[in-house]
Design a protein around this motif. Structure first.
Motif, mmCIF file in Angstrom:
data_model
loop_
_atom_site.group_PDB
_atom_site.id
_atom_site.type_symbol
_atom_site.label_atom_id
_atom_site.label_comp_id
_atom_site.label_asym_id
_atom_site.label_seq_id
_atom_site.Cartn_x
_atom_site.Cartn_y
_atom_site.Cartn_z
ATOM 1 N N HIS A 123 -40.129 -26.453 7.814
ATOM 2 C CA HIS A 123 -40.063 -27.848 8.248
ATOM 3 C C HIS A 123 -38.621 -28.319 8.396
ATOM 4 O O HIS A 123 -38.324 -29.151 9.251
ATOM 5 N N MET A 124 -37.734 -27.808 7.581
ATOM 6 C CA MET A 124 -36.331 -28.201 7.696
ATOM 7 C C MET A 124 -35.666 -27.566 8.915
ATOM 8 O O MET A 124 -34.891 -28.205 9.605
ATOM 9 N N LEU A 141 -34.893 -37.073 12.829
ATOM 10 C CA LEU A 141 -34.426 -37.598 11.549
ATOM 11 C C LEU A 141 -33.188 -36.842 11.102
ATOM 12 O O LEU A 141 -32.984 -35.688 11.478
ATOM 13 N N LEU A 148 -39.662 -35.140 13.596
ATOM 14 C CA LEU A 148 -38.905 -34.695 12.419
ATOM 15 C C LEU A 148 -37.477 -34.299 12.789
ATOM 16 O O LEU A 148 -36.543 -34.559 12.033
ATOM 17 N N THR A 149 -37.298 -33.687 13.958
ATOM 18 C CA THR A 149 -35.947 -33.284 14.354
ATOM 19 C C THR A 149 -35.065 -34.478 14.683
ATOM 20 O O THR A 149 -33.851 -34.354 14.681
ATOM 21 N N CYS A 188 -39.943 -41.936 11.951
ATOM 22 C CA CYS A 188 -40.742 -40.801 12.429
ATOM 23 C C CYS A 188 -41.948 -41.297 13.233
ATOM 24 O O CYS A 188 -42.231 -40.803 14.325
ATOM 25 N N GLU A 244 -33.133 -37.392 5.616
ATOM 26 C CA GLU A 244 -34.426 -38.056 5.809
ATOM 27 C C GLU A 244 -35.555 -37.037 5.892
ATOM 28 O O GLU A 244 -36.621 -37.208 5.311
ATOM 29 N N ARG A 245 -35.302 -35.957 6.632
ATOM 30 C CA ARG A 245 -36.307 -34.905 6.785
ATOM 31 C C ARG A 245 -36.628 -34.274 5.426
ATOM 32 O O ARG A 245 -37.784 -34.048 5.087
ATOM 33 N N HIS A 302 -43.211 -32.390 15.193
ATOM 34 C CA HIS A 302 -42.015 -31.560 15.030
ATOM 35 C C HIS A 302 -40.808 -32.234 15.688
ATOM 36 O O HIS A 302 -39.729 -32.284 15.111
#
Length: 194
Positions: free
Chosen positions: A38-39, A131, A128-129, A174, A135-136, A125
């Motif tokens: 996820h990161m 952020l 999330l990118t 998000c 934050e992510r 996805h």
């Protein structure tokens, strides 16, 4: 493996029974992979990152203190490792564009082009990118890993109330990105984030 069992394994590894580190790997590999994925956003990078995180944890095992859970300590190592990888990747993308002869494009425009080409598919996805890594990290640890604000406060050296506000802002950011991308129903985007 619960915290007490994990602490016993750590004591064994510190005492010289290196084979017990395999039990730590077995217990932490899947959750760390999910976190790193996820990161970083890529399976292969996440797999490599997890291996490097375990290596770093093994090398630094003597610095671990029981004031936080071992898993939280591992996530902290993973967070900093992923931050380093993200920073290097961003720099590499810019350098690649400049070497490819796109010197008339500003650095900011070059980054936008790469990100636009790289993350076209999944709205979550992509959101999330958008952020920051901080934050992510907070969203992943809170939502995916189901960490409490109190545990996150110990891990991130911040007050729980501050983290709660940061989490709410990151979640709102998000959700907004997903709504704009999908051009649609606010409830669909919100339910996918939860």
């Amino acid at each position: 493996m619960d915290n007490h069992e994990m602490e016993q394994v750590i004591k064994g590894v510190r005492a010289g029974d290196i084979d017990q580190f395999g039990m730590i790997i077995d217990a932490m590999q899947k959750p760390l992979f999910v976190y790193c994925y996820h990161m970083l956003g890529h399976r292969q990078e996440a797999e490599d990152a997890v291996q490097e995180v375990f290596l770093k944890a093994f090398e630094r095992l003597d610095s671990y203190r029981e004031t936080v859970s071992f898993s939280a300590w591992m996530y902290k190592i993973a967070y900093h490792h992923c931050l380093n990888l993200l920073s290097r990747a961003k720099l590499n993308r810019v350098v690649t564009f400049l070497r490819a002869g796109i010197q008339t494009v500003s650095r900011h425009e070059g980054e936008k082009r790469v990100e636009a080409e790289e993350y076209v598919s999944n709205p979550l996805h992509v959101a999330l990118t958008k952020l920051s890594a901080k934050e992510r990290n907070l969203l992943i640890l809170r939502v995916v890993e189901d960490r409490s604000y109190e545990e996150l406060a110990l891990l991130l050296d911040t007050k729980p109330a501050t983290l709660r506000k940061q989490y709410e802002r990151a979640l709102k950011k998000c959700k907004s990105t997903m709504i704009v991308m999908e051009g649609g129903d606010r409830h669909d985007a919100i339910s996918e984030v939860r």
